[in-house]
Motif scaffolding. Structure first.
Motif, PDB file in Angstrom:
ATOM      1  N   ALA A  48      73.305  83.837  59.628  1.00 12.56           N
ATOM      2  CA  ALA A  48      72.557  84.956  60.233  1.00 12.56           C
ATOM      3  C   ALA A  48      72.282  85.981  59.138  1.00 12.56           C
ATOM      4  CB  ALA A  48      73.364  85.596  61.355  1.00 12.56           C
ATOM      5  N   ILE A  49      71.007  86.207  58.866  1.00 12.82           N
ATOM      6  CA  ILE A  49      70.640  87.182  57.816  1.00 12.82           C
ATOM      7  C   ILE A  49      69.512  88.082  58.321  1.00 12.82           C
ATOM      8  CG2 ILE A  49      71.305  85.675  55.865  1.00 12.82           C
ATOM      9  CD1 ILE A  49      68.212  85.262  55.455  1.00 12.82           C
ATOM     10  N   GLY A  50      69.283  89.177  57.601  1.00 13.48           N
ATOM     11  CA  GLY A  50      68.182  90.078  57.938  1.00 13.48           C
ATOM     12  C   GLY A  50      66.867  89.325  57.934  1.00 13.48           C
ATOM     13  N   ALA A  51      65.999  89.649  58.900  1.00 15.58           N
ATOM     14  CA  ALA A  51      64.778  88.856  59.083  1.00 15.58           C
ATOM     15  C   ALA A  51      63.605  89.365  58.255  1.00 15.58           C
ATOM     16  CB  ALA A  51      64.402  88.869  60.563  1.00 15.58           C
ATOM     17  N   THR A  52      63.816  90.476  57.536  1.00 15.11           N
ATOM     18  CA  THR A  52      62.688  91.104  56.841  1.00 15.11           C
ATOM     19  C   THR A  52      62.911  91.064  55.337  1.00 15.11           C
ATOM     20  OG1 THR A  52      62.437  92.548  58.727  1.00 15.11           O
ATOM     21  CG2 THR A  52      61.336  93.228  56.721  1.00 15.11           C
ATOM     22  N   CYS A  53      61.921  90.569  54.627  1.00 15.82           N
ATOM     23  CA  CYS A  53      62.027  90.456  53.168  1.00 15.82           C
ATOM     24  C   CYS A  53      62.146  91.841  52.532  1.00 15.82           C
ATOM     25  CB  CYS A  53      60.788  89.741  52.645  1.00 15.82           C
ATOM     26  SG  CYS A  53      60.737  89.608  50.852  1.00 15.82           S
ATOM     27  N   THR A  54      63.012  91.954  51.525  1.00 13.95           N
ATOM     28  CA  THR A  54      63.223  93.264  50.897  1.00 13.95           C
ATOM     29  C   THR A  54      62.158  93.579  49.851  1.00 13.95           C
ATOM     30  OG1 THR A  54      64.721  92.221  49.317  1.00 13.95           O
ATOM     31  CG2 THR A  54      65.721  93.251  51.262  1.00 13.95           C
ATOM     32  N   HIS A  55      61.190  92.684  49.657  1.00 16.05           N
ATOM     33  CA  HIS A  55      60.094  93.007  48.741  1.00 16.05           C
ATOM     34  C   HIS A  55      59.117  93.927  49.469  1.00 16.05           C
ATOM     35  CE1 HIS A  55      56.225  91.721  46.537  1.00 16.05           C
ATOM     36  NE2 HIS A  55      56.831  92.614  45.789  1.00 16.05           N
ATOM     37  N   TYR A  56      58.190  93.372  50.253  1.00 15.32           N
ATOM     38  CA  TYR A  56      57.249  94.224  50.993  1.00 15.32           C
ATOM     39  C   TYR A  56      57.405  94.036  52.505  1.00 15.32           C
ATOM     40  CZ  TYR A  56      54.264  95.089  46.806  1.00 15.32           C
ATOM     41  OH  TYR A  56      53.757  95.465  45.591  1.00 15.32           O
ATOM     42  N   CYS A  72      60.288  83.500  51.306  1.00 13.17           N
ATOM     43  CA  CYS A  72      59.415  84.430  52.041  1.00 13.17           C
ATOM     44  C   CYS A  72      57.967  83.919  52.031  1.00 13.17           C
ATOM     45  CB  CYS A  72      59.488  85.816  51.397  1.00 13.17           C
ATOM     46  SG  CYS A  72      58.359  86.996  52.159  1.00 13.17           S
ATOM     47  N   PRO A  73      57.294  83.991  53.192  1.00 13.10           N
ATOM     48  CA  PRO A  73      55.920  83.477  53.249  1.00 13.10           C
ATOM     49  C   PRO A  73      54.924  84.271  52.423  1.00 13.10           C
ATOM     50  CG  PRO A  73      56.469  84.669  55.273  1.00 13.10           C
ATOM     51  CD  PRO A  73      57.747  84.542  54.481  1.00 13.10           C
ATOM     52  N   TRP A  74      55.197  85.550  52.178  1.00  9.04           N
ATOM     53  CA  TRP A  74      54.143  86.366  51.560  1.00  9.04           C
ATOM     54  C   TRP A  74      54.047  86.170  50.048  1.00  9.04           C
ATOM     55  CZ3 TRP A  74      54.380  91.783  54.423  1.00  9.04           C
ATOM     56  CH2 TRP A  74      53.894  91.599  55.727  1.00  9.04           C
ATOM     57  N   HIS A  75      55.153  86.337  49.329  1.00 12.79           N
ATOM     58  CA  HIS A  75      55.063  86.208  47.862  1.00 12.79           C
ATOM     59  C   HIS A  75      56.198  85.370  47.293  1.00 12.79           C
ATOM     60  CE1 HIS A  75      53.620  90.341  49.092  1.00 12.79           C
ATOM     61  NE2 HIS A  75      52.503  89.701  48.796  1.00 12.79           N
ATOM     62  N   HIS A  76      56.778  84.513  48.154  1.00 12.75           N
ATOM     63  CA  HIS A  76      57.677  83.436  47.708  1.00 12.75           C
ATOM     64  C   HIS A  76      59.027  83.893  47.142  1.00 12.75           C
ATOM     65  CE1 HIS A  76      54.300  80.168  47.520  1.00 12.75           C
ATOM     66  NE2 HIS A  76      54.126  81.001  48.517  1.00 12.75           N
ATOM     67  N   ALA A  77      59.484  85.093  47.488  1.00 18.81           N
ATOM     68  CA  ALA A  77      60.865  85.449  47.116  1.00 18.81           C
ATOM     69  C   ALA A  77      61.804  84.467  47.803  1.00 18.81           C
ATOM     70  CB  ALA A  77      61.188  86.868  47.577  1.00 18.81           C
ATOM     71  N   CYS A  78      62.995  84.304  47.234  1.00 23.07           N
ATOM     72  CA  CYS A  78      63.942  83.330  47.785  1.00 23.07           C
ATOM     73  C   CYS A  78      65.303  84.010  47.974  1.00 23.07           C
ATOM     74  CB  CYS A  78      64.037  82.173  46.792  1.00 23.07           C
ATOM     75  SG  CYS A  78      65.262  80.952  47.223  1.00 23.07           S
ATOM     76  N   PHE A  79      65.885  83.859  49.172  1.00 28.09           N
ATOM     77  CA  PHE A  79      67.173  84.487  49.487  1.00 28.09           C
ATOM     78  C   PHE A  79      68.208  83.416  49.813  1.00 28.09           C
ATOM     79  CE2 PHE A  79      63.938  87.559  50.585  1.00 28.09           C
ATOM     80  CZ  PHE A  79      64.437  88.751  50.067  1.00 28.09           C
ATOM     81  N   SER A  80      69.446  83.697  49.430  1.00 30.23           N
ATOM     82  CA  SER A  80      70.544  82.809  49.811  1.00 30.23           C
ATOM     83  C   SER A  80      70.917  83.073  51.263  1.00 30.23           C
ATOM     84  CB  SER A  80      71.752  83.091  48.906  1.00 30.23           C
ATOM     85  OG  SER A  80      72.900  82.522  49.489  1.00 30.23           O
ATOM     86  N   LEU A  81      71.027  81.997  52.050  1.00 28.13           N
ATOM     87  CA  LEU A  81      71.469  82.169  53.431  1.00 28.13           C
ATOM     88  C   LEU A  81      72.949  82.522  53.475  1.00 28.13           C
ATOM     89  CD1 LEU A  81      69.743  79.073  55.093  1.00 28.13           C
ATOM     90  CD2 LEU A  81      69.080  81.471  55.350  1.00 28.13           C
ATOM     91  N   ARG A  82      73.684  82.089  52.445  1.00 29.90           N
ATOM     92  CA  ARG A  82      75.145  82.318  52.435  1.00 29.90           C
ATOM     93  C   ARG A  82      75.498  83.756  52.094  1.00 29.90           C
ATOM     94  NH1 ARG A  82      77.640  77.663  52.946  1.00 29.90           N
ATOM     95  NH2 ARG A  82      76.314  75.856  52.537  1.00 29.90           N
ATOM     96  N   THR A  83      74.786  84.320  51.116  1.00 27.62           N
ATOM     97  CA  THR A  83      75.176  85.642  50.618  1.00 27.62           C
ATOM     98  C   THR A  83      74.115  86.710  50.863  1.00 27.62           C
ATOM     99  OG1 THR A  83      74.145  85.273  48.477  1.00 27.62           O
ATOM    100  CG2 THR A  83      76.440  84.539  48.710  1.00 27.62           C
ATOM    101  N   PRO A  90      59.799  87.904  43.869  1.00 30.85           N
ATOM    102  CA  PRO A  90      59.713  89.341  43.598  1.00 30.85           C
ATOM    103  C   PRO A  90      60.710  90.217  44.357  1.00 30.85           C
ATOM    104  CG  PRO A  90      57.950  88.735  45.084  1.00 30.85           C
ATOM    105  CD  PRO A  90      58.635  87.457  44.687  1.00 30.85           C
ATOM    106  N   ALA A  91      61.440  89.690  45.344  1.00 29.05           N
ATOM    107  CA  ALA A  91      62.462  90.543  45.952  1.00 29.05           C
ATOM    108  C   ALA A  91      63.608  90.672  44.952  1.00 29.05           C
ATOM    109  CB  ALA A  91      62.958  89.930  47.248  1.00 29.05           C
ATOM    110  N   LEU A  92      64.184  91.859  44.878  1.00 25.40           N
ATOM    111  CA  LEU A  92      65.303  92.075  43.952  1.00 25.40           C
ATOM    112  C   LEU A  92      66.552  92.512  44.713  1.00 25.40           C
ATOM    113  CD1 LEU A  92      63.250  94.007  41.235  1.00 25.40           C
ATOM    114  CD2 LEU A  92      64.045  91.647  41.066  1.00 25.40           C
ATOM    115  N   SER A  93      66.386  93.011  45.931  1.00 25.72           N
ATOM    116  CA  SER A  93      67.533  93.475  46.711  1.00 25.72           C
ATOM    117  C   SER A  93      67.891  92.426  47.757  1.00 25.72           C
ATOM    118  CB  SER A  93      67.202  94.778  47.431  1.00 25.72           C
ATOM    119  OG  SER A  93      66.809  95.738  46.488  1.00 25.72           O
TER     120      SER A  93
END
Ligand SMILES: Cc1cc2nc3c(=O)[nH]c(=O)nc-3n(C[C@H](O)[C@H](O)[C@H](O)COP(=O)(O)OP(=O)(O)OC[C@H]3O[C@@H](n4cnc5c(N)ncnc54)[C@H](O)[C@@H]3O)c2cc1C
Ligand code: FES
Length: 510
Positions: A48-56, A72-83, A90-93
């Protein structure tokens, strides 16, 4: 481009949902209180993670699950589901994450987890002093990644700009259009550099690299020693050498100061001429139209963006801008500019109280050349982004690297590539032996139409179109010898993400 704040969608996940409602490999959007939460299932594991990308603010539920990550569908940032960590720019947070409980065939989302400790380790062999030349996409992403990895040594970031690192893509889009507040522009607040122990020196022009003593030399003669050096000097706009090109109302756009100068002129301008139908030129045209300025675009090509996107997309882009009132003067160039007009080679002239020149950029190679680094239409780097001089790395618009997917040495001028190279170089400087394997990606925004592009195709022998460009629902595949080299899309984000994944996997296998 940020997601609208709206009331949360989907089920209240604290109340539980049936395990059967979430098949393996699927996602489900719900909420906890006012926060959107994305549930994702991988085998027996539920995340369970936040549903909104931290980029835009892109909607992650519309993205692509890949192993234990979400893209992320918009600019392809990638987040770990685990952490929740933002693994790829482009997401950094990070996004938030929640504890999940499975009980009696139901899934319950419990309390929010503390941000996971950075994954860095203390490294006996880490260099003591890292110097980064450049406060742009690559330089910033490198510094941020070094600290994220708990690098304890000294980081000095030198930039000859007078502003701290900014979200450069915004400068031709929402900020220029007047739709984004000033606080969207810095990548981080000033306090970030102090709190993270990043010595950011602005207005610091590096003029030399002394590769023998391992010092960089500033214009005022100050020497700064390094153990590892990252060159990320980016590119600068090509300036025209025609009469009137240096008049005060003739501007180029690279820095925040450039953007502010254009905005200042735009406040009173009634007619603008944009020289060049490049991405930046046309994004500027769209932003000036948002300010209700009459805009003429003058460019030598037959169709805007044809060289990169092909004739069909070129025609679409032209029609889109025309719908919004832009007037094109194609297959033409400016021969002179005076205080009030732009004279065209074809003979006519256009009134203009603002002229924006967007005719391409040139990588800033002077430092590398002077220091004797191998240069071939860019600073030559290997798979680990190291230049021909050990201990010196290059990333971003200046770097020509061996691209794993195309098999060619390429140099591109894209935000996400620069950030990812900065991140990769940071890891290599800390001892990683992972090659830089990201597939190039860029986006461009024209009014309400985003164009996404993955891969790299300088030439193609076949172009297929799936869907309909005019209806803004299409995937274009650029192929050579039957192989897909690049994919452009409008509102077909999952296919764009899938194409990126396929190219990554092909690159690794090659
Ligand atoms: C207006 C605009 C809009 C854009 N929009 C998009 C987009 O939508 N999508 C996309 O993919 N790409 C976009 N780009 C391209 C993208 O911004 C660049 O590819 C990216 O910024 C490159 O990053 P970089 O770190 O290599 O260089 P930069 O971000 O340009 O940073 C270079 C830094 O080096 C500093 N520097 C240079 N020389 C020296 C020196 N000698 N001493 C000290 N400091 C020095 C500069 O001051 C600057 O801080 C856009 C570019 C612009 C200008
Ligand atoms: S909004 Fe998610 S990558 Fe840009």
């Amino acid at each position: 481009m940020s997601a609208e704040q709206s009331s949360p969608t989907g089920p209240d996940l604290t109340q539980g949902i049936s395990l059967d409602a979430l098949a393996d490999g699927k996602m489900l959007l719900g909420h906890v209180g006012q926060e959107g939460v994305l549930l994702a299932r991988r085998g027996n594991e539920i995340f369970a993670i936040g549903a909104t990308c931290t980029h835009y603010g892109g909607p992650l539920a519309e993205g692509l699950l890949v192993d234990d990550t979400i893209r992320c569908p918009w600019h392809h940032a990638c987040f770990s589901l685990r952490t929740g960590e933002a693994l790829h720019a482009p997401a950094l947070s990070p996004v938030a994450r929640w504890q999940v409980e499975q009980r009696d065939g139901r899934i319950f989302v419990r309390e929010k987890q503390e941000a996971k400790e950075p994954r860095g380790k203390s490294r006996a062999s880490a260099p003591e002093k890292i110097v980064i030349v450049g406060g742009g996409a690559a330089g910033f992403a490198a510094a941020e990644m070094l600290r994220r990895e708990e690098y304890q040594g000294r980081i000095t970031m030198l930039s000859n700009d007078d502003a701290p690192p900014v979200d450069r893509p915004n400068l031709s889009k929402d900020y220029l259009a007047g739709n984004a507040p000033e606080d969207w522009v810095p990548l981080r607040p000033d306090s970030f550099y102090r709190d993270s122990g990043i010595e950011l020196e602005l207005k610091a022009n590096v003029t030399d690299i002394d590769v023998r003593s391992r010092d960089v030399v500033l214009a005022d003669g100050k020497r700064i020693p390094y153990d590892r050096l990252l060159l990320a000097t980016g590119a600068e706009p090509v300036r025209l050498s025609l009469p009137g090109a240096d008049l005060p109302h003739v501007r180029t756009l690279r820095s925040l100061a450039d953007c502010r100068a254009i905005i200042e002129r735009a406040k009173t301008a009634r007619r603008a001429v944009v020289l060049g139908a490049s991405f930046i030129g046309l994004e500027v045209a769209a932003s000036l139209r948002a300010r209700e300025i009459e805009v003429h675009v003058v460019a030598p090509e037959k169709r805007p963006m044809e060289r990169i996107l092909g004739p069909q997309m070129g025609d679409f882009v032209r029609a889109l801008h025309e719908e919004h009132g832009v007037i094109f003067h194609l297959e033409d160039t400016a021969s002179a500019i005076d205080g009030k007009t732009v004279t065209l080679k074809s003979g006519g002239s256009l009134d203009a109280d603002l002229v924006v020149v967007g005719v391409g950029v040139r990588p800033r190679l002077a430092l590398a050349e002077k220091a004797g680094l191998a240069v071939d239409r860019g600073v030559v780097v290997g798979h680990h982004l190291e230049t021909s001089v050990p201990g010196i790395y290059a990333a971003g618009d200046i770097a020509r690297w061996p691209d794993l997917h195309s098999g060619e040495n390429i140099r591109v001028e894209h935000w996400v590539v620069a950030e990812r190279q900065g991140q990769a170089a940071a890891l290599v400087m800390l001892g990683s032996r992972e090659p830089f394997a990201a597939v190039p990606f860029f986006w461009s925004q024209h009014y309400d139409v985003p164009i996404n592009y993955v891969g790299h195709a300088e030439k193609w022998d076949d172009l297929t179109i799936d869907g309909d460009i005019a209806s803004r629902n299409c995937v274009l595949r650029y192929k050579r010898n039957g192989r897909v080299l690049a994919v452009a899309s409008i509102y077909r984000d999952v296919e764009s993400l899938q194409a990126e994944l396929m190219m990554e996997r092909e690159g690794v296998m090659a």
